[in-house]
Write a protein that holds these residues in place. Structure first.
Motif, PDB file in Angstrom:
ATOM      1  N   PRO A  88       0.761  -1.260  -0.057  1.00 37.21           N
ATOM      2  CA  PRO A  88      -0.045  -0.140   0.050  1.00 37.21           C
ATOM      3  C   PRO A  88       0.922   1.258  -0.011  1.00 37.21           C
ATOM      4  CG  PRO A  88      -0.024  -0.916   2.248  1.00 37.21           C
ATOM      5  CD  PRO A  88       0.819  -1.878   1.359  1.00 37.21           C
ATOM      6  N   LEU A  89       0.356   2.539  -0.442  1.00 41.36           N
ATOM      7  CA  LEU A  89       0.804   3.853  -0.515  1.00 41.36           C
ATOM      8  C   LEU A  89       0.522   4.448   0.868  1.00 41.36           C
ATOM      9  CD1 LEU A  89       0.739   4.486  -4.291  1.00 41.36           C
ATOM     10  CD2 LEU A  89       2.709   3.468  -3.071  1.00 41.36           C
ATOM     11  N   ARG A  90       1.249   5.120   1.364  1.00 35.48           N
ATOM     12  CA  ARG A  90       0.977   6.201   2.436  1.00 35.48           C
ATOM     13  C   ARG A  90       0.347   7.373   1.814  1.00 35.48           C
ATOM     14  NH1 ARG A  90       6.578   7.057   5.512  1.00 35.48           N
ATOM     15  NH2 ARG A  90       7.215   7.415   3.365  1.00 35.48           N
ATOM     16  N   LYS A  91      -0.518   8.158   2.687  1.00 34.89           N
ATOM     17  CA  LYS A  91      -0.977   9.295   2.223  1.00 34.89           C
ATOM     18  C   LYS A  91      -0.224  10.390   2.694  1.00 34.89           C
ATOM     19  CE  LYS A  91      -5.014  12.406   1.874  1.00 34.89           C
ATOM     20  NZ  LYS A  91      -6.506  12.524   2.113  1.00 34.89           N
ATOM     21  N   LEU A  92       0.746  11.135   1.954  1.00 40.48           N
ATOM     22  CA  LEU A  92       1.685  11.939   2.379  1.00 40.48           C
ATOM     23  C   LEU A  92       1.261  13.262   2.141  1.00 40.48           C
ATOM     24  CD1 LEU A  92       5.258  10.283   2.012  1.00 40.48           C
ATOM     25  CD2 LEU A  92       3.687  10.191   3.861  1.00 40.48           C
ATOM     26  N   ARG A  93       1.512  14.382   2.773  1.00 39.39           N
ATOM     27  CA  ARG A  93       1.262  15.702   2.701  1.00 39.39           C
ATOM     28  C   ARG A  93       2.646  16.356   2.197  1.00 39.39           C
ATOM     29  NH1 ARG A  93      -0.161  18.863   6.833  1.00 39.39           N
ATOM     30  NH2 ARG A  93      -1.468  19.912   5.907  1.00 39.39           N
ATOM     31  N   ALA A  94       2.723  17.102   1.323  1.00 42.16           N
ATOM     32  CA  ALA A  94       4.019  17.639   0.918  1.00 42.16           C
ATOM     33  C   ALA A  94       3.983  19.127   0.689  1.00 42.16           C
ATOM     34  CB  ALA A  94       4.357  17.176  -0.734  1.00 42.16           C
ATOM     35  N   GLY A  95       5.129  19.536   0.889  1.00 46.91           N
ATOM     36  CA  GLY A  95       5.384  21.052   0.745  1.00 46.91           C
ATOM     37  C   GLY A  95       6.019  21.359  -0.596  1.00 46.91           C
ATOM     38  N   LEU A  96       5.467  22.130  -1.379  1.00 44.76           N
ATOM     39  CA  LEU A  96       5.931  22.456  -2.806  1.00 44.76           C
ATOM     40  C   LEU A  96       6.434  23.770  -2.969  1.00 44.76           C
ATOM     41  CD1 LEU A  96       6.351  21.537  -5.710  1.00 44.76           C
ATOM     42  CD2 LEU A  96       3.985  22.109  -6.110  1.00 44.76           C
TER      43      LEU A  96
END
Length: 353
Positions: A194-202
């Motif tokens: 499974p893929l984790r749900k990550l929050r990214a800063g762009l």
């Protein structure tokens, strides 16, 4: 000695050392007999599928249908000790190999397709695939490990080559799979992670974008790529081509506690491209600046206090598949990327867009 059915020819297949017999029988003489394999009907442009299943007992009403698909003879089979029908062999192999996030249905013409139950990253043991395909009489085809697969997509397929397969070959597949699980803490040879749900800063760099002279093209592309894998760009910020400003913005994202930091633009070797140096100045442990993959050779990857950080080259904006598309799913799956992972990207890493 088995008595030959009336209307049957001499045995068509008798595997060496086996008592199994496959007999060819005229369609008209097949009433009451069991089919040895599936029969397919093809209606050009309209239908292709199974007309009769293996094991179907032929009745008089079937004769016209069989002739319609061009059958003048059928095969009936008597299995001997130590032999398996192709469907049973393929099904046993699938059961031996499949992990918890793999689903499969009934065999069809000696093949079973293993499909992903989730959207995730394929986990396929190459050494197991090679060992099985070296046995003969059976085949295992898979996608490459680390391939992104969507729910319902095929990950692998087991196949019996002849109609009659030695049971010992399938038992060896089961032993190979069992040994792999023993050595790998119960992990299956064919599975999906499974893929984790990550929050990214762009952070989008470039004075021309920062000043508003040209529109940002990175943001929509990167946002869409993350969203397609179940993650999100939580915040996007902009910086001019100033090394210290870029460092400050990276530290800002770090303070926000984002799971991943993405920095776009300024990744070439031109003297006025500041991004690689700024990422280093921010304190990142750079795993690699550059990859042996095209497109995407100028990508930078590292960790800043265990937070994955990417420096994304311009090709990410316009090429559909780059080194970013290789590494991003692995990060989402929880892999710790090391230099050897980057080095390995060269083999098969030339993508002709």
């Amino acid at each position: 000695m088995t008595q030959q059915p009336e209307g049957a020819s001499e045995p068509h297949i008798r595997r060496a050392g086996s008592s199994s017999v496959l007999r060819e029988v005229k369609v008209e003489d097949a009433v009451g007999m069991l089919l040895a394999h599936d029969l397919t009907q093809i209606l050009p442009g309209a239908f292709k599928g199974r007309l009769f299943r293996k094991g179907h007992r032929v009745v008089p009403e079937d004769i016209p249908k069989l002739k319609d698909i061009g059958k003048e003879h059928l095969y009936v089979m008597e299995l001997g000790a130590g032999d398996l029908h192709e469907d049973d062999a393929a099904l046993r192999m699938a059961a031996a190999l499949a992990g918890d996030r793999i689903r499969y249905g009934e065999p069809h013409e000696g093949k079973v397709t293993l499909k992903s139950a989730i959207t995730g990253l394929a986990s396929v043991a190459k050494e197991v695939v090679n060992a099985i395909n070296g046995l003969g009489d059976i085949a295992l085809a898979t996608v490459a490990t680390h391939t992104v697969v969507r729910e319902g997509e095929a990950v692998a397929a087991t196949r019996a080559i002849p109609l009659i397969v030695p049971e010992a070959k399938v038992a060896e597949v089961e032993r190979i799979a069992a040994r792999y699980r023993e050595r790998n803490a119960g992990a299956s040879p064919v599975d999906v992670r499974p893929l984790r749900k990550l929050r990214a800063g762009l952070l989008t760099t470039g004075s021309e974008v920062y000043s508003g002279r040209i529109a940002d093209k990175f943001g929509p592309v990167v946002t869409a790529k993350l969203a397609a894998l179940g993650s999100e760009v939580a915040e996007q910020r902009f910086a001019p081509d100033d090394r210290q400003t870029i460092v400050n913005e990276i530290h800002y994202f770090l303070r926000q506690g984002y799971d991943m930091i993405l920095v776009t633009g300024g990744m070439s070797v031109d003297p006025d491209d500041r991004t690689p140096g700024a990422i280093a100045d921010a304190g990142a442990d750079i795993v690699s600046y550059g990859t042996p993959m095209l497109p995407g050779s100028m990508l930078l990857f590292g960790y800043l206090r265990d937070v994955p950080i990417f420096g994304l080259p311009g090709c990410v904006m316009h090429d559909p598949y780059t080194s970013f598309d290789v590494l991003l799913p692995r990060v989402l799956a929880g892999d710790r990327i090391v230099k050897e992972d980057i080095v390995a990207m060269g083999y098969g890493g030339l993508h002709r867009c």
